[in-house]
Design a protein around this motif. Structure first.
Motif, PDB file in Angstrom:
ATOM      1  N   PRO A  51     -37.691  63.000  26.962  1.00 14.03           N
ATOM      2  CA  PRO A  51     -38.413  63.517  25.798  1.00 14.03           C
ATOM      3  C   PRO A  51     -39.856  63.899  26.110  1.00 14.03           C
ATOM      4  O   PRO A  51     -40.443  64.686  25.357  1.00 14.03           O
ATOM      5  CB  PRO A  51     -38.343  62.368  24.792  1.00 14.03           C
ATOM      6  N   VAL A  52     -40.429  63.381  27.180  1.00 18.44           N
ATOM      7  CA  VAL A  52     -41.794  63.764  27.529  1.00 18.44           C
ATOM      8  C   VAL A  52     -41.785  65.094  28.280  1.00 18.44           C
ATOM      9  O   VAL A  52     -42.543  66.017  27.975  1.00 18.44           O
ATOM     10  CB  VAL A  52     -42.476  62.665  28.374  1.00 18.44           C
ATOM     11  N   GLU A 104     -36.356  69.157  39.512  1.00 16.53           N
ATOM     12  CA  GLU A 104     -34.959  69.165  39.936  1.00 16.53           C
ATOM     13  C   GLU A 104     -34.396  67.744  39.982  1.00 16.53           C
ATOM     14  O   GLU A 104     -33.308  67.468  39.462  1.00 16.53           O
ATOM     15  CB  GLU A 104     -34.847  69.824  41.314  1.00 16.53           C
ATOM     16  N   ALA A 105     -35.158  66.845  40.581  1.00 17.38           N
ATOM     17  CA  ALA A 105     -34.711  65.454  40.643  1.00 17.38           C
ATOM     18  C   ALA A 105     -34.619  64.862  39.241  1.00 17.38           C
ATOM     19  O   ALA A 105     -33.727  64.055  38.940  1.00 17.38           O
ATOM     20  CB  ALA A 105     -35.679  64.638  41.512  1.00 17.38           C
ATOM     21  N   ALA A 106     -35.550  65.260  38.363  1.00 20.14           N
ATOM     22  CA  ALA A 106     -35.514  64.779  36.983  1.00 20.14           C
ATOM     23  C   ALA A 106     -34.249  65.246  36.287  1.00 20.14           C
ATOM     24  O   ALA A 106     -33.572  64.474  35.595  1.00 20.14           O
ATOM     25  CB  ALA A 106     -36.754  65.248  36.231  1.00 20.14           C
ATOM     26  N   ASN A 122     -36.663  58.410  31.077  1.00 21.82           N
ATOM     27  CA  ASN A 122     -38.049  58.530  31.506  1.00 21.82           C
ATOM     28  C   ASN A 122     -38.055  58.884  32.993  1.00 21.82           C
ATOM     29  O   ASN A 122     -37.704  58.067  33.839  1.00 21.82           O
ATOM     30  CB  ASN A 122     -38.730  57.190  31.238  1.00 21.82           C
ATOM     31  N   THR A 123     -38.434  60.130  33.301  1.00 18.90           N
ATOM     32  CA  THR A 123     -38.424  60.568  34.703  1.00 18.90           C
ATOM     33  C   THR A 123     -39.834  60.652  35.266  1.00 18.90           C
ATOM     34  O   THR A 123     -40.094  61.387  36.221  1.00 18.90           O
ATOM     35  CB  THR A 123     -37.731  61.949  34.833  1.00 18.90           C
ATOM     36  N   ASN A 124     -40.705  59.857  34.676  1.00 20.48           N
ATOM     37  CA  ASN A 124     -42.106  59.850  35.093  1.00 20.48           C
ATOM     38  C   ASN A 124     -42.257  59.560  36.586  1.00 20.48           C
ATOM     39  O   ASN A 124     -43.117  60.110  37.259  1.00 20.48           O
ATOM     40  CB  ASN A 124     -42.857  58.797  34.263  1.00 20.48           C
TER      41      ASN A 124
END
Lengths: 372, 372
Positions: free
Chosen positions: A332-333, A312-314, A304-306
């Protein structure tokens, strides 16, 4: 709970503080014909949320009913105040829904069925008040039969609470169905139950019956599908909630695990003195604990990179997770769950047994199941 | 629940099928002044059980009351039929106890408080009906504070259900007290609760609160003792009950673990298709799972050799367990728990902090605590 045409109550909180409303809009099979939010009445859902079916935002149940041409099955309570109480400002809408012949579905701690006025009104109008947090009273201990269902079972497990296990599960089901895999979501918490329209709230079940309540669900749907994706809860090293996690792990007798993590999380949410162990340790912990009941490997990761600044950071966070755990990962989002489904299929899971076994090489990833 | 003079009901089942009655006789702080068993009325407890305080076996509560010179605090239900129901043949005795001003304590699934006749009678006579299986309704989630209590915490963990964790826990407390260690038993199941006179039945607690219900007990007594021995439940690899086990493991934040095993057990009791993993694996599983919340080592083993033919075979079983696990072991029933307490002390646990810290070398194993 089999509602096709619904309105969702989200007064003063749509969309950002209306997690359940958003989940139903995004993943539910129900048609949402109106959202109640008195602060945004006159707007439309699409003004605020992309990628979901559009619907009007209205002031009251009466307006929702009119917008749906008087044809609604149910009103869903799509928000939860801190503490899970019932906001008295909603009572008029709930009463109007009951009087219009609609069921009312709620994930609140406050049980609508224990509200004497609402219960009497529902009785009078022959509708159901569905409190999804209230477990069935016929639940019992697990028999160890989950492993016998025809479907393969994937369970989302977490490094912590609130890392996106429900969302990852729903995205995996969605991506699997796009490939023609006959997949279904097995909900274990109140939001998931409202989205799916069925399920047992494992965190509210007596601990002796936690695994049994999962088994109960798998036996109900497991022979009708090729792949079940069970929504995990908590974390196996959570100081408060690990009992729920462990009951779901052994009750599901999963064939494969998807490890969910929130990028940047370093300590247990709300229990900051407890550091998360290294990601690779989670893989060992979950696999070692599952094995004596049912062998299961972590086949992929959902990151989860919310909370991450940019794409890029994600991408870095996802790559770092994959590197540490040794399994393929994605958000997945941000990117959909296609890569996770690839890994699930690669592990031999989700094949339609009637169309040839995975081990035989003839994998039924297209046309083998019923896309919904 | 603070009863000093009690009678125990064990009709038609004393002693071999009266596990609770035997436990109270053997380990309870209460004085048992009579046992009700209509099949053995006229005998004495010592005719059937060695090593416990003697008392008459009587036909009815009236006879028990007379035997106790009319001075009883409570009647304990010391047996449980399969299914945990209330046997109507007991009703006369229970009513007589209430009318004599006695509390009635029960671990049955059938709650005495929900029996309208008994509840009304108890109300009329101002006595309590104590259903120990009913959890307090003010339980909540764990905060992670168990680790802060002054006492060191030892938890009995098992390779399966019904391997003797309660008995091992009680024997450890008893042996520790003989050395002057101020130790107390922390019960987590209905029999343990009836013996100890307090406690939360963790298997009946909502799974979200399982760890919290353990923490609740430790916070209640942990600052008044030097050593707490928490009664474990189930097994971390049990297909049905592992949620309870995991909640107790993390909720207790134990400093040391005692692994309990029934000699000869090869599969999960009642789940015979699930083989027990190798004993050494249990050591790793429990330690690895505990560590992220609280580091804890398995310090000793308790081997139940009840089913073993003779002393020689028992010694072999114990030696074999010690060899496989790498920790000292004994059968605490056959030989007492002295060796286990040695290992607990060796691990630096149970020292009175006021009398010098274990790390400092001045271990308070004699005279440092309050023997009871």
């Amino acid at each position: 709970m089999d509602h096709e045409r619904i309105a969702v109550l989200a007064h003063e909180k749509f969309p950002d503080r209306a997690k359940t409303a958003l989940g139903v809009l995004r993943y539910g099979d129900q048609d949402v014909l109106a959202v109640l939010d008195r602060d945004r009445a006159g707007d439309r859902v699409r003004d605020h949320v992309a990628d979901v079916s559009d619907a009007p935002i209205v002031e009251s149940f009466a307006d929702a009913h009119a917008a749906a041409d008087g044809d609604l099955d149910a009103l869903y309570i799509g928000i939860a105040p801190i503490g899970g109480g019932f906001d008295e400002s909603w009572r008029g809408d709930v009463e109007a829904a009951i009087e219009a012949g609609c069921d009312v579905v709620s994930g609140l701690h406050y049980f609508l069925n224990e509200d004497a006025e609402l219960a009497a009104l529902a009785d009078e109008h022959g509708v159901d008040l569905v409190d999804v947090r209230e477990p069935d009273d016929d639940l019992t201990v697990a028999s160890g039969a989950s492993g016998d269902v025809d479907a393969d079972v994937v369970l989302t497990v977490g490094t912590d609470c609130s890392v996106g296990k429900m969302t990852a599960s729903l995205e995996i089901v969605s991506a699997a169905r796009e490939r023609g895999i006959d997949a279904a979501f097995v909900p274990t918490g109140q939001t998931g139950i409202m989205i799916a329209g069925w399920g047992n709230p494992i965190d509210r079940v007596v601990s002796d019956f936690a695994a049994g309540a999962v088994e109960d669900m798998l036996l109900e749907v497991g022979d009708d599908r090729d792949l079940l994706v069970v929504e995990g809860q908590g974390s196996i090293v959570h100081p408060a909630y690990s009992a729920v996690t462990c009951g779901i792990l052994h009750g599901s007798m999963a064939d494969g695990l998807v490890l969910c993590h929130a990028a940047g999380r370093e300590a247990i949410h709300g229990y900051e003195s407890f550091e998360l162990p290294p990601l690779a340790d989670y893989v060992d912990l979950y696999e070692d604990l599952a094995a004596p009941v049912r062998e299961a490997s972590v086949v992929a990761g959902a990151v989860n990179t919310n909370g991450v600044a940019d794409d890029e950071a994600a991408a870095e966070a996802v790559a770092s997770f994959a590197d540490e755990t040794g399994v393929p990962a994605t958000d997945p989002v941000r990117h959909g769950a296609g890569d996770i489904v690839d890994a699930v299929v690669e592990a031999g899971l989700g094949a339609n047994p009637d169309a040839g076994d995975a081990a035989g090489g003839d994998r039924a990833t297209e046309g083998g199941g019923t896309a919904e």
